[in-house]
Design a protein around this motif. Sequence first.
Motif, PDB file in Angstrom:
ATOM      1  N   LEU A  61      -4.764 -56.611 -41.388  1.00 48.12           N
ATOM      2  CA  LEU A  61      -5.557 -57.005 -42.553  1.00 48.12           C
ATOM      3  C   LEU A  61      -7.034 -57.127 -42.184  1.00 48.12           C
ATOM      4  CD1 LEU A  61      -3.110 -59.687 -43.977  1.00 48.12           C
ATOM      5  CD2 LEU A  61      -3.582 -57.446 -44.965  1.00 48.12           C
ATOM      6  N   SER A  62      -7.307 -57.568 -40.955  1.00 43.31           N
ATOM      7  CA  SER A  62      -8.688 -57.665 -40.494  1.00 43.31           C
ATOM      8  C   SER A  62      -9.338 -56.290 -40.429  1.00 43.31           C
ATOM      9  CB  SER A  62      -8.729 -58.340 -39.116  1.00 43.31           C
ATOM     10  OG  SER A  62     -10.057 -58.450 -38.641  1.00 43.31           O
ATOM     11  N   LEU A  63      -8.557 -55.269 -40.058  1.00 40.24           N
ATOM     12  CA  LEU A  63      -9.077 -53.899 -40.072  1.00 40.24           C
ATOM     13  C   LEU A  63      -9.485 -53.506 -41.490  1.00 40.24           C
ATOM     14  CD1 LEU A  63      -9.586 -51.083 -38.864  1.00 40.24           C
ATOM     15  CD2 LEU A  63      -7.157 -50.586 -39.210  1.00 40.24           C
ATOM     16  N   GLY A  64      -8.683 -53.904 -42.471  1.00 36.99           N
ATOM     17  CA  GLY A  64      -9.027 -53.619 -43.863  1.00 36.99           C
ATOM     18  C   GLY A  64     -10.330 -54.265 -44.270  1.00 36.99           C
ATOM     19  N   THR A  65     -10.532 -55.545 -43.919  1.00 34.23           N
ATOM     20  CA  THR A  65     -11.779 -56.214 -44.292  1.00 34.23           C
ATOM     21  C   THR A  65     -12.965 -55.635 -43.523  1.00 34.23           C
ATOM     22  OG1 THR A  65     -11.414 -57.988 -42.662  1.00 34.23           O
ATOM     23  CG2 THR A  65     -10.601 -58.355 -44.909  1.00 34.23           C
ATOM     24  N   PHE A  66     -12.705 -55.073 -42.340  1.00 36.37           N
ATOM     25  CA  PHE A  66     -13.775 -54.381 -41.610  1.00 36.37           C
ATOM     26  C   PHE A  66     -14.284 -53.197 -42.431  1.00 36.37           C
ATOM     27  CE2 PHE A  66     -14.917 -50.793 -38.842  1.00 36.37           C
ATOM     28  CZ  PHE A  66     -15.987 -51.336 -38.150  1.00 36.37           C
ATOM     29  N   LEU A  67     -13.366 -52.424 -42.998  1.00 33.39           N
ATOM     30  CA  LEU A  67     -13.755 -51.293 -43.833  1.00 33.39           C
ATOM     31  C   LEU A  67     -14.489 -51.777 -45.076  1.00 33.39           C
ATOM     32  CD1 LEU A  67     -10.534 -49.069 -43.666  1.00 33.39           C
ATOM     33  CD2 LEU A  67     -12.617 -48.890 -42.294  1.00 33.39           C
ATOM     34  N   MET A  68     -13.996 -52.882 -45.675  1.00 31.88           N
ATOM     35  CA  MET A  68     -14.626 -53.410 -46.884  1.00 31.88           C
ATOM     36  C   MET A  68     -16.043 -53.896 -46.596  1.00 31.88           C
ATOM     37  SD  MET A  68     -12.088 -52.956 -48.924  1.00 31.88           S
ATOM     38  CE  MET A  68     -10.321 -52.649 -48.742  1.00 31.88           C
ATOM     39  N   GLY A  69     -16.215 -54.606 -45.480  1.00 36.53           N
ATOM     40  CA  GLY A  69     -17.544 -55.094 -45.127  1.00 36.53           C
ATOM     41  C   GLY A  69     -18.497 -53.961 -44.804  1.00 36.53           C
TER      42      GLY A  69
ATOM     43  N   ALA B 203     -18.060 -55.802 -39.107  1.00 39.03           N
ATOM     44  CA  ALA B 203     -18.663 -54.659 -39.798  1.00 39.03           C
ATOM     45  C   ALA B 203     -20.183 -54.700 -39.703  1.00 39.03           C
ATOM     46  CB  ALA B 203     -18.229 -54.646 -41.268  1.00 39.03           C
ATOM     47  N   ASN B 204     -20.770 -55.898 -39.763  1.00 36.81           N
ATOM     48  CA  ASN B 204     -22.220 -56.017 -39.674  1.00 36.81           C
ATOM     49  C   ASN B 204     -22.735 -55.714 -38.277  1.00 36.81           C
ATOM     50  OD1 ASN B 204     -22.910 -56.833 -42.376  1.00 36.81           O
ATOM     51  ND2 ASN B 204     -21.887 -58.760 -41.948  1.00 36.81           N
ATOM     52  N   VAL B 205     -21.889 -55.959 -37.271  1.00 38.38           N
ATOM     53  CA  VAL B 205     -22.297 -55.741 -35.887  1.00 38.38           C
ATOM     54  C   VAL B 205     -22.070 -54.299 -35.464  1.00 38.38           C
ATOM     55  CG1 VAL B 205     -21.969 -56.486 -33.494  1.00 38.38           C
ATOM     56  CG2 VAL B 205     -21.734 -58.141 -35.351  1.00 38.38           C
ATOM     57  N   VAL B 206     -20.956 -53.710 -35.922  1.00 39.35           N
ATOM     58  CA  VAL B 206     -20.558 -52.380 -35.463  1.00 39.35           C
ATOM     59  C   VAL B 206     -20.555 -51.350 -36.597  1.00 39.35           C
ATOM     60  CG1 VAL B 206     -18.726 -51.035 -34.371  1.00 39.35           C
ATOM     61  CG2 VAL B 206     -19.166 -53.375 -33.616  1.00 39.35           C
ATOM     62  N   GLY B 207     -19.820 -51.658 -37.680  1.00 42.60           N
ATOM     63  CA  GLY B 207     -19.600 -50.673 -38.734  1.00 42.60           C
ATOM     64  C   GLY B 207     -20.867 -50.212 -39.431  1.00 42.60           C
ATOM     65  N   VAL B 208     -21.700 -51.150 -39.850  1.00 39.93           N
ATOM     66  CA  VAL B 208     -22.913 -50.787 -40.591  1.00 39.93           C
ATOM     67  C   VAL B 208     -23.899 -50.014 -39.706  1.00 39.93           C
ATOM     68  CG1 VAL B 208     -24.923 -51.698 -41.821  1.00 39.93           C
ATOM     69  CG2 VAL B 208     -22.637 -52.655 -42.252  1.00 39.93           C
ATOM     70  N   PRO B 209     -24.200 -50.499 -38.475  1.00 41.43           N
ATOM     71  CA  PRO B 209     -25.100 -49.697 -37.632  1.00 41.43           C
ATOM     72  C   PRO B 209     -24.552 -48.298 -37.335  1.00 41.43           C
ATOM     73  CG  PRO B 209     -24.897 -51.926 -36.769  1.00 41.43           C
ATOM     74  CD  PRO B 209     -23.867 -51.790 -37.846  1.00 41.43           C
ATOM     75  N   LEU B 210     -23.243 -48.195 -37.056  1.00 43.34           N
ATOM     76  CA  LEU B 210     -22.652 -46.880 -36.791  1.00 43.34           C
ATOM     77  C   LEU B 210     -22.737 -45.984 -38.025  1.00 43.34           C
ATOM     78  CD1 LEU B 210     -19.452 -47.515 -34.637  1.00 43.34           C
ATOM     79  CD2 LEU B 210     -21.574 -46.392 -33.954  1.00 43.34           C
ATOM     80  N   GLY B 211     -22.500 -46.577 -39.204  1.00 42.60           N
ATOM     81  CA  GLY B 211     -22.584 -45.808 -40.439  1.00 42.60           C
ATOM     82  C   GLY B 211     -23.984 -45.283 -40.680  1.00 42.60           C
ATOM     83  N   ALA B 212     -24.974 -46.140 -40.435  1.00 38.88           N
ATOM     84  CA  ALA B 212     -26.362 -45.710 -40.618  1.00 38.88           C
ATOM     85  C   ALA B 212     -26.730 -44.620 -39.613  1.00 38.88           C
ATOM     86  CB  ALA B 212     -27.294 -46.910 -40.468  1.00 38.88           C
ATOM     87  N   PHE B 213     -26.266 -44.783 -38.371  1.00 40.88           N
ATOM     88  CA  PHE B 213     -26.545 -43.784 -37.344  1.00 40.88           C
ATOM     89  C   PHE B 213     -25.887 -42.450 -37.690  1.00 40.88           C
ATOM     90  CE2 PHE B 213     -25.455 -41.812 -33.184  1.00 40.88           C
ATOM     91  CZ  PHE B 213     -26.753 -41.566 -32.743  1.00 40.88           C
ATOM     92  N   ALA B 214     -24.636 -42.508 -38.139  1.00 36.99           N
ATOM     93  CA  ALA B 214     -23.927 -41.285 -38.525  1.00 36.99           C
ATOM     94  C   ALA B 214     -24.605 -40.616 -39.706  1.00 36.99           C
ATOM     95  CB  ALA B 214     -22.474 -41.609 -38.860  1.00 36.99           C
TER      96      ALA B 214
ATOM     97  N   GLY C 113     -13.216 -59.518 -39.534  1.00 32.79           N
ATOM     98  CA  GLY C 113     -13.324 -58.073 -39.706  1.00 32.79           C
ATOM     99  C   GLY C 113     -14.589 -57.701 -40.454  1.00 32.79           C
ATOM    100  N   ALA C 114     -14.909 -58.469 -41.497  1.00 33.40           N
ATOM    101  CA  ALA C 114     -16.122 -58.201 -42.264  1.00 33.40           C
ATOM    102  C   ALA C 114     -17.369 -58.516 -41.444  1.00 33.40           C
ATOM    103  CB  ALA C 114     -16.112 -59.013 -43.554  1.00 33.40           C
ATOM    104  N   MET C 115     -17.294 -59.574 -40.620  1.00 32.17           N
ATOM    105  CA  MET C 115     -18.434 -59.904 -39.771  1.00 32.17           C
ATOM    106  C   MET C 115     -18.654 -58.817 -38.715  1.00 32.17           C
ATOM    107  SD  MET C 115     -19.489 -62.699 -41.101  1.00 32.17           S
ATOM    108  CE  MET C 115     -18.890 -61.998 -42.652  1.00 32.17           C
TER     109      MET C 115
END
Length: 422
Positions: free
Chosen positions: A40-48, A171-182, A167-169
């Motif tokens: 479920l934490s993986l899901g909130t990572f995607l949501m965040g 996302a701010n450390v890993v997911g969002v920067p990676l998304g912007a870089f990609a 998971g959402a937190m």
Amino acid sequence: MTTRGETLGRGQAVLQTPDDLRGSDHGQPSARLPLVVYVLSLGTFLMGTTEFVVAGLLPEIADDVQVGVAQAGLLITVFAVGMIVGAPLMAMLTLRLPRRLTLILALGIFAVGHVVVAVGSGFAVLLAARFLTALATGAFWAVANVVAARAVGPAASSRALGVVGAGAMLANVVGVPLGAFAGQLMGWRGPFWALAALGAAAMVLIARHVPHDGSGRTAVSIRSELSALRSGRLWLTLAACATTTGGVLSTYSYISPLLTDRAGLASGLVPLVLVGFGAGALAGFLVGGRLGDHRPHATTISAAATTTVLLLALCLLSGSATLTTVLVALLGLFGLGANPVLISLGVRFAGQAPTLGSALTVSAFNLGTAVGSWVAGLALDSPLGATGPAAVGTAVSALTLIPTIAIALTRRGHRTAGTPSS
């Protein structure tokens, strides 16, 4: 009322299926959380990630669909509105569905919404797809909180919700920067294709690891769900949810001007400070969840008081780049650390309507963020300048002490009257 357990797998906890979470507070939490909590934490990572990745892609999106950057920012606003409306609305619409099916459907809509954004050419289409994605996000988050809390029982619910929210937190450390870089490497549509694929993969994990809970759901009615709204402690919890995020994120939304104009930090170093905030918030969710299982009221009150002091210090000491950087990281640690505890209390105080209680906490968090950020924006243009948002955040955060102390006092009143606390 009897309980029925379903094994989640080797070394995992048992999922309790009564409609209320008012079990004994004296149960011993399991040393290890069940695997479903991390799924479920993986899901909130995607949501965040999807909620905030747009911020780093706005110029590219605006240029591609031929709108101004400010207008493109509506893609963030419409998502927040979708979360506020969608969480309780979808909780009611999916009332009679098994929770596992609701989670799978939400991820399916999430994936489809991202495909529409990735192939869409008109701005109106992008707005509609973002709103649809937000509705799915609200539904997933509300149900995921309930499933995680049930998977571990009342004795470890705050800890489990801390992991889910982490998971959402993350996302701010890993997911969002990676998304912007990609997005810089492969175009702004690339991250949306990736999120669609990851959403589809998450559907498989949810189907495999979330136990089926079909039986017992058909008896649930909208009237019984709405009965939760009569709980005064639920409304106090929702008020605390709104002021907690309103105080912290109203400041965080405009932290860049404070760092560059007041602290004199080079603009290129701002992302590193934001990563510090995200790392602090991730740690705060995990630590706050653990503390909340043993001392929920002390955790919420102390977090609110410490956050207020930190925000006041930002107003007064923002002339120093070093102090400001440290304070921002500490703000992440303490500012959102009480959130899993508040979610757990919201679920519990909703009684026979835990999903609605969870959904309302999601709405309250987003409402506080939306209103707080709006007021902070006005303060930024006031004579207070770059410190205006932090001043607003200080006042809003201080308000959190009112509902959190009131909840603690009402609990004491219940104990004095001989009523079992919930």
